[in-house]
Design a protein around this motif. Structure first.
Motif, PDB file in Angstrom:
ATOM      1  N   VAL A 181      11.185  -6.139  -9.316  1.00  0.00           N
ATOM      2  CA  VAL A 181       9.841  -6.105  -8.734  1.00  0.00           C
ATOM      3  C   VAL A 181       9.988  -6.105  -7.213  1.00  0.00           C
ATOM      4  CG1 VAL A 181       7.529  -7.089  -8.807  1.00  0.00           C
ATOM      5  CG2 VAL A 181       9.090  -7.453 -10.728  1.00  0.00           C
ATOM      6  N   TYR A 182      10.421  -4.956  -6.719  1.00  0.00           N
ATOM      7  CA  TYR A 182      10.671  -4.804  -5.283  1.00  0.00           C
ATOM      8  C   TYR A 182       9.377  -4.969  -4.491  1.00  0.00           C
ATOM      9  CZ  TYR A 182      15.136  -2.788  -6.814  1.00  0.00           C
ATOM     10  OH  TYR A 182      16.361  -2.571  -7.392  1.00  0.00           O
ATOM     11  N   TYR A 183       9.498  -5.579  -3.322  1.00  0.00           N
ATOM     12  CA  TYR A 183       8.395  -5.788  -2.370  1.00  0.00           C
ATOM     13  C   TYR A 183       7.380  -6.821  -2.844  1.00  0.00           C
ATOM     14  CZ  TYR A 183      10.409  -1.320  -1.013  1.00  0.00           C
ATOM     15  OH  TYR A 183      11.292  -0.322  -0.677  1.00  0.00           O
ATOM     16  N   LEU A 184       7.700  -7.539  -3.919  1.00  0.00           N
ATOM     17  CA  LEU A 184       6.805  -8.609  -4.356  1.00  0.00           C
ATOM     18  C   LEU A 184       6.698  -9.655  -3.240  1.00  0.00           C
ATOM     19  CD1 LEU A 184       5.101  -9.874  -6.618  1.00  0.00           C
ATOM     20  CD2 LEU A 184       7.164 -11.087  -7.383  1.00  0.00           C
ATOM     21  N   GLU A 191       0.799  -1.225   0.000  1.00  0.00           N
ATOM     22  CA  GLU A 191       0.000   0.000   0.000  1.00  0.00           C
ATOM     23  C   GLU A 191       0.832   1.276   0.000  1.00  0.00           C
ATOM     24  OE1 GLU A 191      -3.557   2.077   2.695  1.00  0.00           O
ATOM     25  OE2 GLU A 191      -2.777   0.083   3.184  1.00  0.00           O
ATOM     26  N   LEU A 192       1.960   1.271   0.733  1.00  0.00           N
ATOM     27  CA  LEU A 192       2.761   2.485   0.888  1.00  0.00           C
ATOM     28  C   LEU A 192       3.648   2.789  -0.314  1.00  0.00           C
ATOM     29  CD1 LEU A 192       3.933   2.269   4.622  1.00  0.00           C
ATOM     30  CD2 LEU A 192       2.246   3.844   3.643  1.00  0.00           C
ATOM     31  N   PHE A 193       3.963   1.770  -1.114  1.00  0.00           N
ATOM     32  CA  PHE A 193       4.980   1.929  -2.151  1.00  0.00           C
ATOM     33  C   PHE A 193       4.404   1.755  -3.557  1.00  0.00           C
ATOM     34  CE2 PHE A 193       7.386  -0.179   1.470  1.00  0.00           C
ATOM     35  CZ  PHE A 193       7.777   1.024   2.017  1.00  0.00           C
ATOM     36  N   PRO A 194       4.653   2.730  -4.455  1.00  0.00           N
ATOM     37  CA  PRO A 194       4.124   2.640  -5.815  1.00  0.00           C
ATOM     38  C   PRO A 194       5.043   1.901  -6.786  1.00  0.00           C
ATOM     39  CG  PRO A 194       5.123   4.778  -5.504  1.00  0.00           C
ATOM     40  CD  PRO A 194       5.265   4.051  -4.187  1.00  0.00           C
ATOM     41  N   ASN A 195       5.916   1.041  -6.274  1.00  0.00           N
ATOM     42  CA  ASN A 195       6.895   0.369  -7.129  1.00  0.00           C
ATOM     43  C   ASN A 195       6.296  -0.777  -7.947  1.00  0.00           C
ATOM     44  OD1 ASN A 195       8.145   1.420  -4.537  1.00  0.00           O
ATOM     45  ND2 ASN A 195       9.964   1.199  -5.813  1.00  0.00           N
ATOM     46  N   ALA A 196       5.616  -1.699  -7.258  1.00  0.00           N
ATOM     47  CA  ALA A 196       5.203  -2.949  -7.902  1.00  0.00           C
ATOM     48  C   ALA A 196       3.688  -3.080  -7.952  1.00  0.00           C
ATOM     49  CB  ALA A 196       5.812  -4.133  -7.158  1.00  0.00           C
ATOM     50  N   LEU A 197       3.232  -3.735  -9.008  1.00  0.00           N
ATOM     51  CA  LEU A 197       1.813  -3.977  -9.238  1.00  0.00           C
ATOM     52  C   LEU A 197       1.358  -5.211  -8.465  1.00  0.00           C
ATOM     53  CD1 LEU A 197      -0.453  -2.788 -11.150  1.00  0.00           C
ATOM     54  CD2 LEU A 197       0.144  -4.633 -12.727  1.00  0.00           C
ATOM     55  N   ASN A 198       0.164  -5.152  -7.905  1.00  0.00           N
ATOM     56  CA  ASN A 198      -0.428  -6.308  -7.225  1.00  0.00           C
ATOM     57  C   ASN A 198      -0.867  -7.312  -8.285  1.00  0.00           C
ATOM     58  OD1 ASN A 198      -2.189  -8.130  -5.944  1.00  0.00           O
ATOM     59  ND2 ASN A 198      -2.880  -6.598  -4.467  1.00  0.00           N
ATOM     60  N   PRO A 199      -0.234  -8.495  -8.326  1.00  0.00           N
ATOM     61  CA  PRO A 199      -0.549  -9.451  -9.392  1.00  0.00           C
ATOM     62  C   PRO A 199      -1.817 -10.262  -9.144  1.00  0.00           C
ATOM     63  CG  PRO A 199       1.151 -10.353  -7.972  1.00  0.00           C
ATOM     64  CD  PRO A 199       0.846  -8.971  -7.448  1.00  0.00           C
ATOM     65  N   HIS A 200      -2.462 -10.071  -8.004  1.00  0.00           N
ATOM     66  CA  HIS A 200      -3.629 -10.889  -7.656  1.00  0.00           C
ATOM     67  C   HIS A 200      -4.940 -10.278  -8.120  1.00  0.00           C
ATOM     68  CE1 HIS A 200      -0.996 -13.305  -5.095  1.00  0.00           C
ATOM     69  NE2 HIS A 200      -0.508 -12.175  -4.644  1.00  0.00           N
ATOM     70  N   LYS A 201      -4.926  -8.996  -8.438  1.00  0.00           N
ATOM     71  CA  LYS A 201      -6.164  -8.322  -8.812  1.00  0.00           C
ATOM     72  C   LYS A 201      -6.370  -8.348 -10.325  1.00  0.00           C
ATOM     73  CE  LYS A 201      -6.468  -5.180  -4.855  1.00  0.00           C
ATOM     74  NZ  LYS A 201      -6.701  -3.787  -4.400  1.00  0.00           N
ATOM     75  N   GLU A 202      -7.574  -8.728 -10.726  1.00  0.00           N
ATOM     76  CA  GLU A 202      -7.890  -8.753 -12.153  1.00  0.00           C
ATOM     77  C   GLU A 202      -7.718  -7.372 -12.782  1.00  0.00           C
ATOM     78  OE1 GLU A 202     -11.628 -10.455 -13.113  1.00  0.00           O
ATOM     79  OE2 GLU A 202     -11.304 -12.290 -11.961  1.00  0.00           O
ATOM     80  N   GLU A 203      -8.011  -6.355 -12.002  1.00  0.00           N
ATOM     81  CA  GLU A 203      -7.896  -4.991 -12.521  1.00  0.00           C
ATOM     82  C   GLU A 203      -6.455  -4.638 -12.865  1.00  0.00           C
ATOM     83  OE1 GLU A 203      -9.109  -0.427 -11.223  1.00  0.00           O
ATOM     84  OE2 GLU A 203      -9.735  -2.117  -9.962  1.00  0.00           O
ATOM     85  N   SER A 204      -5.481  -5.277 -12.178  1.00  0.00           N
ATOM     86  CA  SER A 204      -4.065  -5.024 -12.478  1.00  0.00           C
ATOM     87  C   SER A 204      -3.737  -5.470 -13.892  1.00  0.00           C
ATOM     88  CB  SER A 204      -3.174  -5.771 -11.478  1.00  0.00           C
ATOM     89  OG  SER A 204      -3.316  -5.252 -10.178  1.00  0.00           O
ATOM     90  N   LEU A 205      -4.159  -6.682 -14.233  1.00  0.00           N
ATOM     91  CA  LEU A 205      -3.883  -7.202 -15.574  1.00  0.00           C
ATOM     92  C   LEU A 205      -4.662  -6.413 -16.622  1.00  0.00           C
ATOM     93  CD1 LEU A 205      -2.260  -9.318 -17.079  1.00  0.00           C
ATOM     94  CD2 LEU A 205      -4.197 -10.888 -16.869  1.00  0.00           C
TER      95      LEU A 205
END
Length: 454
Positions: A131-134, A90-104
């Motif tokens: 992919v930091y913080y993955l 939540e705090l870092f805009p580096n990596a995308l959440n791969p679990h959310k359909e909206e991400s893809l």
């Protein structure tokens, strides 16, 4: 951040030096539309400008490969409040959440829009480096608690999903990925994952004393895992300091020579090519490092060294001819001539400022006996000065300020011919204003002390 017409000036030089393609990471300079329009920088290119860049590149036999980050280094997207819910952490805009359909869906839309303006391309780089913080997000932590799941699977699932999207919608386009997230994965897992049928890895390393044998072994590992083709990436600028203003040519030359050794020893049938990266920032939030015109001599040296298999006196003469320079030093920032290549005025003026501005002002403020002895911080605070000393300080300070203001004005005009205003403002504010302000403050304090004696 670079005005399009400067590309048109340097494309012929790139081609002449031996380049046959350009990898472009647009980031926020791409003219995203619809819900993605907020990703655009203030001076983002228009669709017509993108088309003209592609047209000019084609005229000079430069194949364009667009790069869109789709996993890590997504700061330019995830910094926006509208997309912040798609962050892995939540705090870092580096990596995308791969679990959310909206991400893809977000990534798919970005790729679609870039593809629409790049018809006929053969490769598309989908990033996926650092992919930091993955795995540190709450959804990832819950997912990883399941017995069959692990970090490698988490990474490869997203990578495969993005690559599959590219191949399904654009079967003639091959996705490329940076290889750092793949390096530590076992041969068995990589082979079984099927990733080798989807992407071509791009092995990157930018250090001058690179482990050649290790890179050959890494190439062989990828071959055994089923990757039919791969790329390698060196650097011609950037990579040597987050706020570096001058390019260390010798460092980058050594790096590229090491890559030549890798190419000579590795499985030659796999190697698609070498990309000479030219960093502009370390990430979206960092300061500018070397500007493109400053790095052009380094690019020329590295390209010609790769083309000729090394850097000899004869290659040096060829480079100097292309650049219009009488003597190019690779282990010294200073050169006898600034050259005649596009942006050479910026190269010359940045060199002058970087070498002499701070040094000359510090010489006056910290080593001039009249300033340190009769107008120290103690004196300046109390508006005290021996009247005789004014004549030993004020003329020199005014002369120095006048001289540097003239140089900076000339540099600003040169920068404005190449860069958009925000980049010009940032570079000058970072690299000239702090020093100039110290000099201006000295003169203001001197005026105040003189006035106090009246």
């Amino acid at each position: 951040m670079i005005c399009t017409f400067f590309f048109f000036q340097i494309f012929p030089l790139f081609h002449a030096l031996g380049a046959n393609g350009i990898l472009i990471e647009y980031e926020d300079m791409f003219p995203y539309e619809g819900p993605l329009q907020l990703l655009r920088a203030r001076h983002a290119y228009s669709p017509s400008e993108i088309k003209e860049i592609l047209h000019q590149a084609k005229l000079h036999e430069l194949e364009i490969i667009p790069l869109v980050q789709t996993f890590g280094h997504m700061e330019f997207v995830l910094k926006h409040e509208q997309f912040s819910h798609l962050r892995e952490v939540e705090l870092f805009p580096n990596a995308l959440n791969p679990h959310k359909e909206e991400s893809l869906a977000l990534v798919d839309t970005m790729i679609k829009q870039v593809m629409e303006l790049h018809r006929g391309i053969r490769w598309f780089h989908i990033g996926c480096d650092e992919v930091y913080y993955l795995g540190e997000g709450e959804m990832s932590k819950q997912w990883l608690q399941q017995e069959q799941n692990n970090m490698v699977k988490l990474c490869l699932t997203q990578m495969k999903a993005v690559a599959s999207h590219v191949l399904i919608h654009h079967p003639n386009v091959k996705p490329i990925v940076w290889d750092d997230m793949l390096r530590g994965i076992s041969e068995e897992y990589l082979t079984e994952s099927g990733i080798a049928q989807l992407v071509e890895p791009m092995i990157w390393d930018y250090i001058e004393d690179m482990d050649v044998h290790g890179k050959v072994l890494l190439m062989d590992k990828y071959r055994k895992c089923g990757f039919p083709k791969l790329w390698v990436a060196s650097a011609f600028k950037g990579a040597t300091g987050v706020n570096q203003s001058l390019t260390i040519i010798g460092h980058h030359l050594k790096n590229n020579i090491q890559w030549l050794k890798v190419a000579d020893s590795g499985p030659a049938e796999m190697l698609q090519g070498i990309v000479l990266t030219g960093w502009q920032r370390y990430d979206h939030f960092s300061v500018l490092c070397e500007l493109l015109p400053v790095g052009i001599p380094s690019l020329a040296v590295c390209l010609q060294a790769l083309k000729h298999g090394g850097y000899t006196d004869n290659v040096k003469k060829i480079v100097e001819k292309y650049l219009g320079m009488s003597n190019l030093e690779i282990n010294n920032f200073m050169s006898e001539s600034s050259g005649t290549f596009p942006g050479s005025d910026v190269f010359s003026l940045v060199t002058q400022v970087s070498f002499h501005l701070r040094h000359s002002v510090d010489e006056l403020l910290e080593r001039n006996r009249y300033v340190t002895g009769w107008f120290s911080s103690y004196h300046r605070k109390r508006k005290m000065i021996h009247p005789v000393m004014i004549q030993y300080i004020q003329p020199d300070a005014i002369s120095l300020l006048t001289r540097w203001n003239a140089v900076i004005q000339e540099l600003q005009a040169a920068l404005e011919r190449i860069f958009y205003p925000d980049a010009v403002e940032e570079w000058l504010e970072e690299n000239t204003y702090p020093t100039i302000q110290k000099l201006q403050q000295l003169l203001q304090d001197l005026d105040a002390a003189i006035a106090a004696q009246s």
